[in-house]
Enzyme design. Structure first.
Site, short mmCIF file in Angstrom:
data_model
loop_
_atom_site.label_atom_id
_atom_site.label_comp_id
_atom_site.label_asym_id
_atom_site.label_seq_id
_atom_site.Cartn_x
_atom_site.Cartn_y
_atom_site.Cartn_z
N GLU A 45 -25.78 16.18 79.99
CA GLU A 45 -25.09 17.27 80.67
C GLU A 45 -23.57 17.16 80.48
O GLU A 45 -22.98 16.09 80.63
CB GLU A 45 -25.44 17.21 82.15
CG GLU A 45 -24.78 18.26 83.01
CD GLU A 45 -25.15 18.11 84.49
OE1 GLU A 45 -24.96 19.09 85.24
OE2 GLU A 45 -25.64 17.04 84.89
N LYS A 114 -27.08 26.51 84.02
CA LYS A 114 -27.63 25.78 85.16
C LYS A 114 -27.77 26.70 86.36
O LYS A 114 -26.84 27.42 86.72
CB LYS A 114 -26.70 24.60 85.49
CG LYS A 114 -27.24 23.62 86.52
CD LYS A 114 -26.31 22.42 86.63
CE LYS A 114 -26.82 21.35 87.58
NZ LYS A 114 -25.92 20.18 87.61
N CYS A 150 -30.12 19.20 84.51
CA CYS A 150 -30.01 18.22 85.60
C CYS A 150 -30.65 18.66 86.91
O CYS A 150 -31.86 18.54 87.08
CB CYS A 150 -28.54 17.84 85.80
SG CYS A 150 -28.33 16.27 86.72
N SER A 293 -8.90 -16.50 96.01
CA SER A 293 -8.69 -17.22 97.28
C SER A 293 -9.53 -18.47 97.43
O SER A 293 -9.27 -19.29 98.31
CB SER A 293 -9.01 -16.28 98.44
OG SER A 293 -10.39 -15.98 98.47
N SER A 298 -13.52 -12.73 96.10
CA SER A 298 -12.63 -12.78 94.93
C SER A 298 -13.30 -13.48 93.76
O SER A 298 -13.07 -13.13 92.59
CB SER A 298 -11.32 -13.47 95.29
OG SER A 298 -11.51 -14.82 95.66
#
Length: 554
Positions: A45, A114, A150, A293, A298
């Site tokens: 699409e 569509k 879709c 850290s 992280s």
């Protein structure tokens, strides 16, 4: 009429707005399909504009550029090679449509418009497109194809019209974004259309990241008995030529490759990798920089970045304060070592001292509280942004959905960044995905082959380390409880009383989580974008007012 047909499924990764580049991607796929003997090539699409194009559709010059490329591709089909079914915005009678264009014999043979325009969740196509009529089948190489764009597959009416008007095979170009458990939902709707019409079905989805959306591909083919005949791999471009034969009971597909199904943890990880890779790549950043850290968030963000971009494009920075433990320093260093990425240290104690001096006359006699904690986080954010400004890498935010939901994050501090890769991942899923990545190497990963973080990072109690002996559970319910309540509030939209009745939680805890969720709306409005993972990601899918005095039943 044809008795055999070779249909190529082109699962491509377009770039929104890159009309010339997207046309080149379709052209290259057509050349590959021609070399494999295909009669028809089906793409996704809006592949020519990229999906979703949003308000680019309002710009006449953009639509002119799209039309120019469509006509160029159409002219090229005069060479006798494969016909094209290409997704594109299209203007007709003063309106713009989301269309599937059939290009063959040097001309635009048909434009299928569509009909059902989604206007929920991340979608707002009604804003930019007009709704087309129920389509009829289009004859392509002697076969009457029923083309649905879709969303038209998610309802029975369009397929019913196509079957009643003589379609022999259903073809669906898609731009269907990933979210957990959506693959089963797609397959369920497709199977329903097959059972209702008795027709086989081809589903072609795009792949790639676009801002907060990531498209997983996973294109597939169903035979008239709903048997799965082909499934393309997820998270990567692919082109497959499917073989079709017409028998007494209609068209059937010769079995082709079926990609293996993935665990939920693998899906989440791959979605984050692809979303980050394309956000960085399509926006031209040289790499990323993040604060490391020694904690799990992280560490996982750094692992995703290394797998997405390669360790040489990931710069990690440890920013210790007086409250940073030796364990955290060791764990951050070990994460960087395992990933093979750069690690530097910027000590924020001088910044903390400077703020104490600057604001001391105002704060004199007052106890330390969240103000001083936020100053630490903001000193780290300023440091990362300064390095980003000076050297170019994008700051990668490391906060997760549990924190974003409850406001357990600091504006202009740990919320600084250009992209928040864990933004839609609850803390409990962070743990699960981290364990999965330590035990597995995802397909296409550019990072290390082994573990990406020490086991201690996963097992130690989460802490922000902004005051002595701080633990997340000092301020929040235990994460399994918190995340379940949040998922019920956000994704399922359950009432508080319903949550208490079903799950048995303390009503006061549920009420507190609800208040935290609503109070943090102003922070989320200022947060960077991040990969959509769940059914209801913050942003387009959850639009609560910041100023909100509603206190009724909830």
């Amino acid at each position: 009429m044809a008795e055999t047909l070779r249909i190529a499924l082109a699962q491509l990764n377009p770039v929104v707005g890159d009309v010339v580049g997207n046309a080149a991607r379709v052209r290259a796929a057509r050349a590959q399909a021609a070399a494999l003997g295909a009669d028809v090539l089906v793409s996704a699409e809006l592949v020519l504009s990229g999906y979703p194009p949003e308000d680019l559709i309002y710009r006449a010059a953009f639509m002119d550029a799209v039309e120019e490329q469509v006509r160029a591709l159409a002219a090229e089909t005069a060479d006798g090679g494969p016909a094209l079914i290409v997704g594109s915005p299209w203007r007709k009678d003063g309106h713009s449509y989301n269309a599937a264009l059939v290009l063959d014999g040097g001309q635009i043979k048909a434009a299928v418009l569509k009909h059902h325009l989604p206007n929920y969740g991340v979608f707002d196509e009604i804003r930019v497109f007009a709704s087309g009529p129920h389509p009829g089948p289009v004859e392509v190489r002697g076969v009457r194809l029923g083309i649905m764009v879709c969303e038209d597959m998610w309802y029975p009416d369009v397929a019913e019209t196509l079957a009643e008007t003589g379609a022999e095979l259903l073809v669906i170009p898609n731009g269907s974004p990933f979210e957990l458990d959506k693959g089963d939902e797609r397959l369920s709707h497709a199977a329903a259309r097959v059972r209702e019409t008795g027709l086989p079905l081809i589903y072609v989805n795009q792949v790639g990241g676009q801002d907060e959306l990531v498209f997983d591909g996973a294109s597939f083919v169903l035979d008239p008995d709903c048997a799965l005949r082909h499934r393309a791999p997820s998270w990567q471009e692919s082109l497959t030529v499917t073989e079709w034969r017409k028998g007494p009971s209609g068209w059937h597909c010769t079995p082709a490759a079926i990609a293996a199904e993935e665990t939920r943890e693998e899906q989440v990880y791959q979605a984050m990798v692809l979303g980050l890779r394309d956000y960085v790549g399509k926006n031209g950043f040289p790499g990323v920089i993040l604060g490391l850290s020694g904690g799990i968030d992280s560490a996982l963000a750094a692992a995703v970045a290394a797998d997405a971009l390669g360790a040489d494009r990931v710069w990690s920075v440890m920013m210790p304060s007086p409250y940073t433990s030796d364990d955290s320093l060791e764990d951050a260093a070990e994460v960087a070592r395992l990933l093979g990425c750069r690690l530097d240290t910027v000590n924020i104690i001088p910044a903390m001292t400077a703020f104490d001096q600057m604001l001391g006359s105002f704060f004199s006699g007052l106890p330390s509280d969240i103000t001083e904690e936020n100053l630490q986080s903001r000193a780290r954010g300023v440091s990362l942004m300064a390095l980003s400004n000076k050297f170019g890498p994008m700051v990668l935010s490391t906060g997760n959905k549990s924190e974003m939901s409850t406001g357990y994050a600091t504006l202009y501090g740990d919320m600084c960044g250009g992209y928040a890769v864990l933004k839609d991942v609850y803390k409990t899923m962070v743990f699960a995905v981290s364990r999965w990545r330590n035990a597995n190497v995802p397909a296409g990963a550019l990072g290390p082959q082994g573990a990406v973080m020490p086991e201690r990072v996963i097992t130690k109690p989460p802490t922000a380390e902004l005051r002595p002996d701080q633990k997340d559970e000092d301020s929040l319910p235990p994460y399994p409880v918190l995340d379940d309540i949040l998922e019920r509030l956000i994704e399922r939209r359950q009432h508080l009383s319903e949550i208490v009745a079903q799950a048995g939680y303390d009503p006061a805890v549920v009420e507190r989580v609800w208040r935290l969720l609503n109070r943090a709306e102003y922070k989320r409005r200022q947060a960077p974008p991040g990969v959509k993972i769940t059914r209801c990601a913050f942003g387009r899918e959850r639009r609560y007012p910041i100023t909100n005095a509603y206190i009724g039943p909830r």
